[in-house]
Write an enzyme that holds these catalytic residues in place. Structure first.
Site, short mmCIF file in Angstrom:
data_model
loop_
_atom_site.label_atom_id
_atom_site.label_comp_id
_atom_site.label_asym_id
_atom_site.label_seq_id
_atom_site.Cartn_x
_atom_site.Cartn_y
_atom_site.Cartn_z
N ARG A 34 0.82 -1.22 0.00
CA ARG A 34 0.00 0.00 0.00
C ARG A 34 0.86 1.26 0.00
NH1 ARG A 34 -4.57 -2.41 4.03
NH2 ARG A 34 -5.88 -3.27 2.40
N LYS A 217 -19.38 -18.09 -1.09
CA LYS A 217 -20.84 -17.90 -0.99
C LYS A 217 -21.45 -17.17 -2.18
CE LYS A 217 -20.83 -17.57 4.01
NZ LYS A 217 -20.80 -16.62 5.11
N GLY A 373 -9.65 -9.71 -2.47
CA GLY A 373 -8.51 -10.28 -1.76
C GLY A 373 -8.03 -11.64 -2.22
N GLY A 396 -13.26 -4.22 -0.91
CA GLY A 396 -14.66 -3.79 -0.80
C GLY A 396 -15.02 -2.70 -1.80
#
Ligand code: AMP
Length: 416
Positions: A34, A217, A373, A396
């Protein structure tokens, strides 16, 4: 305004970055991706002759000072990366004097923004059900504006290069932009690249477009699947969700993971794909294990006929071929989520087959975006990071953007 068109000479720039880097127990950085990601923006400002005020959050201190999450721990690493001294402001809301003294080429790093609840703007210590919550929220929003105004007062211009938090309407990511004119606020270079990557996937699509959605999921991916359904030619759904689809269609899935309350949703996705002419590719065979471990015994079986006591943990050989075929020849590719339990070395074949097919298609001219991720971890694990077009840094934020949601951090700058 764009960063490359702005002349920072003699200006003070306040830059929101995402320096939420992982630290070990001694406060040492374990992955500096980052920090490296923000360097092009930071270096351009310094090279122009500007002064830098860098701000970020770290961890979740929940509005309280927490030395374990102090950005002072990364000051030296930032200085080393920038090749210049970095000054530190131990209170981000009381740094006006330090900012005023900055000379061109100097750098001031502010302490963790989230030591103040105003950064996130959520009332603390009060339950959402409490009748006084709405009033507390209103008050906190007012305090958030004041906090953002204080940060804005340090600088002549504002740059947002923190894509990881672009989906949050926080003081430093969005509210602060209100205190700068359109000519004095802009996206950083990393943000520009991320926004362009999303644009390539959502608007500037070259066909055929293959999206690969995996992971555990259906429920967490449904927003994206539905938004992509109108755009893609091929949609591969893989990973743990395979078995929700198999069961929904009457299959037997042994101990495989399954969202029993999403069976109707799975059938609806199959129906939507048919209606919209999308080639939906689901696993037909799988590699099942007799326990959830790397050393589990393995069998290859139909994904809709997994024996009792066995659990589907990776895509089988026939499925791997079908995935590769749907990726071959694609001109736009999006990959989010692994095809199996890739953390176990013995269950990586499905994810590897996808990564290889993407790398090959990219060699042949496709635009490939890897985001979220776990697929990023996959691509890195297989050493193929330099064989894809773009790897997103924002988990996200990327997913929300692909769902078609407006990112407050981007909207605040573009004035949309
Ligand atoms: P997600 O967070 O939903 O993107 O899911 C990522 C996780 O899904 C990874 O940790 C994988 O190990 C896991 N996963 C993928 N395939 C399976 C599977 N067949 N059974 C259980 N977990 C899986």
């Amino acid at each position: 305004m764009t960063l490359n068109n702005y002349n920072f000479a003699g200006k003070k720039a306040i830059v929101r970055v995402d320096f939420n880097v992982p630290l070990d127990e001694n406060g040492q950085i374990t992955d500096d991706t980052r920090i490296r990601g923000a360097l092009p923006t930071l270096k351009k400002i310094l090279a122009d002759g500007g002064a830098l005020i860098i701000m970020s959050h770290m961890g979740k201190p929940k509005g309280k000072v927490n030395p374990k999450m102090s950005l002072s721990q990364i000051k030296d690493a930032v200085a080393a990366a920038l090749g210049t001294e970095v000054l530190f402001a131990p209170d981000c809301a009381d740094a006006k004097a330090a900012a005023d003294q900055l000379k061109p080429g100097q750098v001031l790093l502010l302490e963790n923004l989230r030591f103040y609840p105003e950064e996130e703007g959520k009332p603390v210590g009060i339950d959402k059900e409490d009748p006084a919550y709405e009033e507390a929220k209103k008050q906190m929003k007012a305090r958030q504006k004041e906090f953002a105004k204080t940060l804005a007062s340090y600088a002549d211009c504002y740059v947002n290069d923190a894509f990881g938090t672009a989906h949050r309407k926080h003081a430093s990511t969005a509210v602060i932009a209100d205190y700068f004119s359109q000519d004095n606020k802009m996206l950083g270079l990393l943000m520009e690249k991320e926004v362009e990557a999303v644009d390539n996937i959502l608007s500037n699509i070259k066909r055929p477009f293959t999206a690969i959605m995996g992971g555990s999921k259906v429920s967490t991916k449904i927003g994206i699947i539905e938004n992509l359904m109108d755009k893609v030619d091929n949609l591969i759904l893989c990973g743990g969700m395979t078995y929700t689809f198999a069961k929904a269609q009457g299959g037997k899935i042994g101990n495989s993971i399954c969202e029993d309350d999403k069976l109707d949703l799975a059938l609806d996705i199959i129906r939507q794909a048919k209606e919209k002419g999308v080639n939906l590719v689901l696993g037909t065979d799988c590699v099942a294990g007799d326990e959830f471990s790397n050393d589990a015994k393995q069998i290859v079986c139909p994904a809709n006929d997994v024996p009792d006591g066995w659990e589907g943990m990776d895509a089988g050989p026939e499925t791997q071929k079908a995935f590769a075929k749907a990726i071959e020849g694609a001109k736009t590719i999006l990959w989010n989520g692994p095809a199996g339990v890739f953390e176990f070395d013995n269950f990586t074949a499905g994810s590897r087959a996808i990564a290889e097919a993407i790398a090959k298609a990219t060699d042949e001219g496709a635009y490939s975006l890897i985001g979220g991720g776990d697929s990023v971890a996959c691509i890195n694990k297989f050493g193929m990071a330099d064989r894809v077009s773009y790897i997103s840094t924002g988990g996200g934020a990327l997913l929300e953007a692909i769902e078609g949601k407006v990112l407050p951090g981007v909207a605040a700058i573009k004035g949309e």
